[in-house]
Write a protein that holds these residues in place. Structure first.
Motif, PDB file in Angstrom:
ATOM      1  N   UNK A  46      36.249 -30.926 -13.171  1.00 57.09           N
ATOM      2  CA  UNK A  46      36.106 -29.457 -13.373  1.00 57.09           C
ATOM      3  C   UNK A  46      36.964 -28.683 -12.203  1.00 57.09           C
ATOM      4  N   UNK A  47      38.012 -27.857 -12.634  1.00 58.62           N
ATOM      5  CA  UNK A  47      38.561 -26.911 -11.487  1.00 58.62           C
ATOM      6  C   UNK A  47      37.806 -25.967 -11.344  1.00 58.62           C
ATOM      7  N   UNK A  48      36.891 -25.972 -10.242  1.00 56.32           N
ATOM      8  CA  UNK A  48      35.998 -24.978 -10.091  1.00 56.32           C
ATOM      9  C   UNK A  48      36.566 -23.399  -9.609  1.00 56.32           C
ATOM     10  N   UNK A  49      36.401 -22.490 -10.366  1.00 48.75           N
ATOM     11  CA  UNK A  49      36.895 -21.099 -10.072  1.00 48.75           C
ATOM     12  C   UNK A  49      38.045 -20.708 -10.522  1.00 48.75           C
ATOM     13  N   UNK A  95      35.399 -12.882  10.240  1.00 55.82           N
ATOM     14  CA  UNK A  95      35.956 -11.743   9.333  1.00 55.82           C
ATOM     15  C   UNK A  95      36.230 -12.350   8.256  1.00 55.82           C
ATOM     16  N   UNK A  96      35.211 -12.090   6.941  1.00 54.44           N
ATOM     17  CA  UNK A  96      35.555 -12.471   5.821  1.00 54.44           C
ATOM     18  C   UNK A  96      36.513 -11.815   4.980  1.00 54.44           C
ATOM     19  N   UNK A  97      37.530 -12.369   4.382  1.00 52.90           N
ATOM     20  CA  UNK A  97      38.693 -11.758   3.707  1.00 52.90           C
ATOM     21  C   UNK A  97      38.545 -12.053   1.931  1.00 52.90           C
ATOM     22  N   UNK A  98      37.580 -13.080   1.713  1.00 52.47           N
ATOM     23  CA  UNK A  98      37.592 -13.462   0.414  1.00 52.47           C
ATOM     24  C   UNK A  98      36.419 -14.308   0.098  1.00 52.47           C
ATOM     25  N   UNK A  99      35.924 -14.386  -1.106  1.00 46.69           N
ATOM     26  CA  UNK A  99      34.663 -14.820  -1.412  1.00 46.69           C
ATOM     27  C   UNK A  99      34.878 -15.888  -2.818  1.00 46.69           C
ATOM     28  N   UNK A 100      34.635 -17.106  -2.820  1.00 50.16           N
ATOM     29  CA  UNK A 100      35.009 -17.735  -4.001  1.00 50.16           C
ATOM     30  C   UNK A 100      36.544 -17.577  -4.337  1.00 50.16           C
ATOM     31  N   UNK A 101      37.254 -17.476  -3.337  1.00 43.31           N
ATOM     32  CA  UNK A 101      38.669 -17.475  -3.796  1.00 43.31           C
ATOM     33  C   UNK A 101      39.421 -16.130  -3.848  1.00 43.31           C
ATOM     34  N   UNK A 102      38.574 -15.090  -4.204  1.00 51.56           N
ATOM     35  CA  UNK A 102      38.974 -13.779  -4.497  1.00 51.56           C
ATOM     36  C   UNK A 102      38.914 -12.417  -3.469  1.00 51.56           C
ATOM     37  N   UNK A 103      40.031 -12.104  -3.043  1.00 52.23           N
ATOM     38  CA  UNK A 103      40.158 -11.173  -1.884  1.00 52.23           C
ATOM     39  C   UNK A 103      39.211 -10.239  -2.098  1.00 52.23           C
ATOM     40  N   UNK A 104      38.487  -9.744  -0.927  1.00 48.83           N
ATOM     41  CA  UNK A 104      37.340  -8.593  -0.798  1.00 48.83           C
ATOM     42  C   UNK A 104      38.393  -7.445  -0.755  1.00 48.83           C
ATOM     43  N   UNK A 105      37.575  -6.163  -0.963  1.00 47.09           N
ATOM     44  CA  UNK A 105      38.077  -4.790  -0.872  1.00 47.09           C
ATOM     45  C   UNK A 105      38.340  -4.348   0.695  1.00 47.09           C
ATOM     46  N   UNK A 145      32.928 -12.644 -11.979  1.00 49.50           N
ATOM     47  CA  UNK A 145      32.035 -11.637 -12.177  1.00 49.50           C
ATOM     48  C   UNK A 145      31.897 -10.728 -11.036  1.00 49.50           C
ATOM     49  N   UNK A 146      31.695  -9.359 -11.424  1.00 49.16           N
ATOM     50  CA  UNK A 146      31.477  -8.398 -10.116  1.00 49.16           C
ATOM     51  C   UNK A 146      30.157  -8.196  -9.779  1.00 49.16           C
ATOM     52  N   UNK A 147      29.580  -8.172  -8.599  1.00 51.53           N
ATOM     53  CA  UNK A 147      28.234  -7.934  -8.243  1.00 51.53           C
ATOM     54  C   UNK A 147      28.106  -6.531  -8.196  1.00 51.53           C
ATOM     55  N   UNK A 148      27.158  -5.767  -8.941  1.00 53.23           N
ATOM     56  CA  UNK A 148      27.028  -4.473  -9.146  1.00 53.23           C
ATOM     57  C   UNK A 148      25.511  -4.177  -7.927  1.00 53.23           C
ATOM     58  N   UNK A 149      24.591  -4.966  -8.343  1.00 49.05           N
ATOM     59  CA  UNK A 149      23.447  -4.561  -7.533  1.00 49.05           C
ATOM     60  C   UNK A 149      22.441  -5.716  -7.199  1.00 49.05           C
ATOM     61  N   UNK A 150      21.882  -5.954  -6.252  1.00 45.22           N
ATOM     62  CA  UNK A 150      20.830  -6.984  -5.832  1.00 45.22           C
ATOM     63  C   UNK A 150      19.609  -6.435  -5.345  1.00 45.22           C
ATOM     64  N   UNK A 151      18.668  -6.257  -5.935  1.00 41.32           N
ATOM     65  CA  UNK A 151      17.259  -5.867  -5.566  1.00 41.32           C
ATOM     66  C   UNK A 151      16.213  -6.760  -5.234  1.00 41.32           C
ATOM     67  N   UNK A 163      30.098  -5.268  -5.098  1.00 44.46           N
ATOM     68  CA  UNK A 163      31.195  -4.785  -5.541  1.00 44.46           C
ATOM     69  C   UNK A 163      32.270  -5.881  -5.320  1.00 44.46           C
ATOM     70  N   UNK A 164      31.843  -6.925  -4.689  1.00 41.75           N
ATOM     71  CA  UNK A 164      32.680  -8.378  -4.578  1.00 41.75           C
ATOM     72  C   UNK A 164      32.668  -8.990  -5.861  1.00 41.75           C
ATOM     73  N   UNK A 165      33.569  -9.831  -6.030  1.00 46.58           N
ATOM     74  CA  UNK A 165      33.960 -10.703  -7.354  1.00 46.58           C
ATOM     75  C   UNK A 165      33.374 -12.233  -6.589  1.00 46.58           C
ATOM     76  N   UNK A 166      32.921 -12.870  -7.608  1.00 44.19           N
ATOM     77  CA  UNK A 166      32.876 -14.272  -7.651  1.00 44.19           C
ATOM     78  C   UNK A 166      32.503 -15.146  -8.843  1.00 44.19           C
ATOM     79  N   UNK A 167      32.547 -16.312  -8.409  1.00 42.55           N
ATOM     80  CA  UNK A 167      32.199 -17.177  -9.711  1.00 42.55           C
ATOM     81  C   UNK A 167      30.878 -17.971  -9.561  1.00 42.55           C
TER      82      UNK A 167
END
Length: 687
Positions: A161-164, A393-403, A592-598, A625-629
């Motif tokens: 599996x090529x993860x992500x 200083x994080x610039x990307x999560x799960x390979x996807x650049x942060x805003x 997927x994009x994270x909209x909310x965590x409660x 607002x970040x994107x992850x897998x």
């Protein structure tokens, strides 16, 4: 110098001397066997001139060619490999025999064979990976006749599996339903689209019933997508995003120094003549002289009861330690004070949560041994690793650049996570790499661990005397002025950096707007613990009709059914929760994009970090607002995500990335088709 504790302390005191103002030249070197090396670079080849012959060796510096679709070939073997793993509990190297990947590499003389070669690809390339399963056909783990597919079995079968990666899940592409039996060869074809984001990904085995056993043996490797696309101005004045790689460049034109670090939890055990795991009096796993450790059964995973009635994981009681690129308690060397480095972190472990920090080592405690027990190492950290946590200083999560750059003093890595950090060590010396304490509910294992020592970083050079954030900002602004196209693009990138280190010119995905949503779904993880029965690992939906989330249609994995029918082109909002323990949610193909965590009290915890009473912030801080897998679903939290189902049709899976949970049923089949299910799947079960 040897690998024993006295030798390690000799090297430690030497590097401490190196970190002082005197910068003596007489410091004894660290043993080569304790130094973290980059995973070996896979030697990729062009198309073979004729069948059965190797193609021309490709340069690692090859550039993407606009408009072309070059083919890249690689041969990877799965075989038993004999090696050694350092055990700080004894100060010795334990002999092990594990299933592992082996392929042609540019640097075959690596310290460990249990890190697979690092594959580097460019958007637009077709990656033809030939997998040779050289494991024995005589496999006693294969049952005869009918059997429960959620009972781990047939450990010599495999796949990849090529993860992500955003690639097709069908045919001979990223199809985890394929099975490659022993003594069989199969060629995969991964068509990396020309618009694929550059970033940090990884590959690992993923055949249901074998995944945890094979990944925890070291069958995992980095997969890096490179990028040279600069941001471009659109007619409407906005920017078409470019690759972050084009900004992470030093004044001399070379990329920032990179370090690719694979965190692994290799749960090897030695057994007695009756097949039982050998243990010391305190329960830690024992490998005596002449023993050879292995991973051959699923009694090396899971949980066990404590004497006080609580549960503990076998990993925490085993005494095994998280490895970095195959080495336990190693040294990262040759960092330069004041320089910016890119650290690509990959959690390729099966179970243990990590909260990573860096703390300066106190030279006055150089003679203090870390000790063997977990508590002794915690005390060592308290006495010796006394520096304030270094800024990350994080610039990307799960390979996807942060805003925007996310500054923090620790980074939580759950199984399957990747994080790209820009690190600036402010002064010379030795730094501890520490796994900080998490609250029990924040961890995969629901256990509150003492702090753990993962390794050290040796930093050379004179003291920089400047704030790491200032140095980072200066480095990025210098790169922007030198690299970004003049005019709108350069001005916007510089303005963004001045406004909170924003990275909008490099984020690959636009936020999902409310107006895009075409449907809603829910997902709930749970483990059913019935008296006298084996645990049932289940995935289902969420019923909100009572006012509180409750499990609905929850069941173990059924390989003959498709549990999720999605429509190509749809954009949906999901709500996720866990009804028992925490579980990393991973879905293939589309991120997927994270909209909310409660949290259970209804508080939003995905924004700015707010430490709890114990000083530990939510693990979801700065994730909104970040994107992850992959995303850890903490029990009794309600998470809202959004995803676009783009380009690819076919069957794939979603599952818990505690891989022994996945092997035992915490997984579902997903199908994307042009028509989908024809209706909203969770209609009537949400608010």
């Amino acid at each position: 110098m040897t690998c024993t504790s006295p030798g390690r302390l000799l090297a430690l005191s030497s590097t401490l001397a190196l970190g002082l103002a005197s910068q003596t030249a007489s410091a004894a070197p660290i043993a080569e066997s304790r130094i973290v090396r980059e995973p070996p670079a896979a030697v990729l080849r062009g198309a073979p001139p004729e069948p059965g012959t190797p193609g021309q060796r490709l340069s690692a510096e090859r550039q993407r060619t606009s408009g072309s679709q070059p083919e890249v070939f690689y041969d990877l073997k799965v075989r038993y490999v004999d090696g050694k793993i350092y055990n700080p509990e004894t100060g010795q190297n334990d002999a092990v025999r594990l299933r592992a990947y082996a392929g042609e590499a540019a640097d075959p003389q690596t310290p460990t064979p249990y890190v697979a070669p690092k594959v580097e690809l460019w958007p637009g390339e077709t990656f033809r990976l030939t997998l040779h399963n050289e494991l024995p056909t005589d496999d006693s783990s294969c049952p005869h006749g009918e059997h429960d597919h959620n009972v781990p079995h047939c450990f010599n079968n495999t796949n990849i599996h090529t993860h992500g990666l955003w690639v097709s899940p069908s045919g001979n592409s990223d199809n985890v339903h394929l099975k490659i039996p022993p003594q069989t060869t199969f060629q995969y074809e991964f068509n990396v689209p020309a618009d694929h984001p550059a970033g940090t990904f990884w590959y690992h085995s993923h055949l249901h019933g074998t995944t945890a056993l094979q990944v925890s043996s070291g069958m995992a490797g980095p997969l890096i997508i490179r990028g040279d696309r600069l941001p471009q101005a659109k007619d409407d004045g906005s920017l078409h995003p470019g690759d972050l790689d084009t900004l992470l460049v030093a004044p001399n034109g070379r990329p920032f120094r990179e370090r690719t670090l694979l965190f692994q939890q290799i749960a090897y055990a030695c057994r007695d003549q009756d097949g039982a795991i050998k243990r010391e009096a305190d329960g830690k796993w024992l490998c005596a002289a002449g023993d050879v450790g292995g991973i051959e059964r699923y009694d090396q995973f899971g949980i066990v009861p404590r004497g006080d009635g609580t549960l503990a994981t076998l990993w925490s009681t085993s005494g095994r330690r998280t490895a970095i690129n195959g080495l336990v308690e190693p040294y990262v060397v040759d960092a330069k004070a004041g320089s910016v480095e890119r650290w690509r972190l990959i959690h390729a472990g099966v179970r243990d949560s990590i909260r990573l920090s860096f703390r300066k080592l106190d030279p006055a405690q150089a003679s203090t041994a870390p000790g063997k027990s977990r508590l002794a190492r915690q005390r060592f950290i308290e006495k010796a690793c006394t520096g304030a946590p270094l800024a990350q200083f994080s610039v990307a999560g799960d390979g996807l650049t942060r805003s925007a750059v996310s500054q923090r003093d620790s980074t939580v890595l759950q199984p399957g996570y990747r994080e790209d950090l820009l690190m600036v060590f402010p002064e010379a010396g030795t730094y501890c790499i520490v796994d900080e304490t998490l609250r029990p509910e924040q961890s995969v294992n629901h256990e509150s661990y003492p702090r753990e020592l993962l390794g050290y970083v040796e930093v050379k050079g004179s003291a920089a005397g400047q704030n790491p954030a200032t140095l980072l900002r200066q480095a990025l602004e210098t790169a922007a002025r030198a690299r970004m196209p003049q005019g709108k693009v350069r001005n916007q990138v510089l303005a963004d950096l001045a406004d909170g280190l924003k990275l909008g010119a490099f984020t690959p995905h636009e936020p999902v707007a409310d107006t895009e949503i075409t449907g809603n779904r829910t997902l709930g993880f749970q483990i059913v613990l019935a008296p006298g029965q084996a645990p049932s690992f289940e995935v289902g939906k969420i019923d909100f009709s009572s006012g509180e989330p409750e499990p609905f249609e929850s069941a173990p994995y059924n390989q003959e059914a498709v549990q999720r029918q999605l429509t190509l082109g749809a954009v949906e909002e999901w709500k996720l929760t866990s009804f028992s323990f925490g579980h990393p949610f991973h879905i293939h193909v589309n991120p997927f994009q994270i909209l909310s965590v409660k949290d259970p009290e209804g508080n939003e915890v995905s924004g700015a970090p707010t430490p709890g009473d114990d000083g530990i912030p939510s693990q979801y801080a700065n994730m909104r607002g970040t994107w992850r897998d992959t995303l850890f679903v903490q029990d009794d939290h309600l998470i809202t995500i959004r995803s676009r189902y783009r380009r690819y049709t076919g069957d794939f899976v979603l599952h818990c990335h505690i891989l022994d949970h996945e092997d035992q049923g915490m997984m579902q089949n997903v199908r994307i088709s042009q028509t989908g299910s024809g209706e909203d799947e969770d209609s009537g079960h949400q608010h």
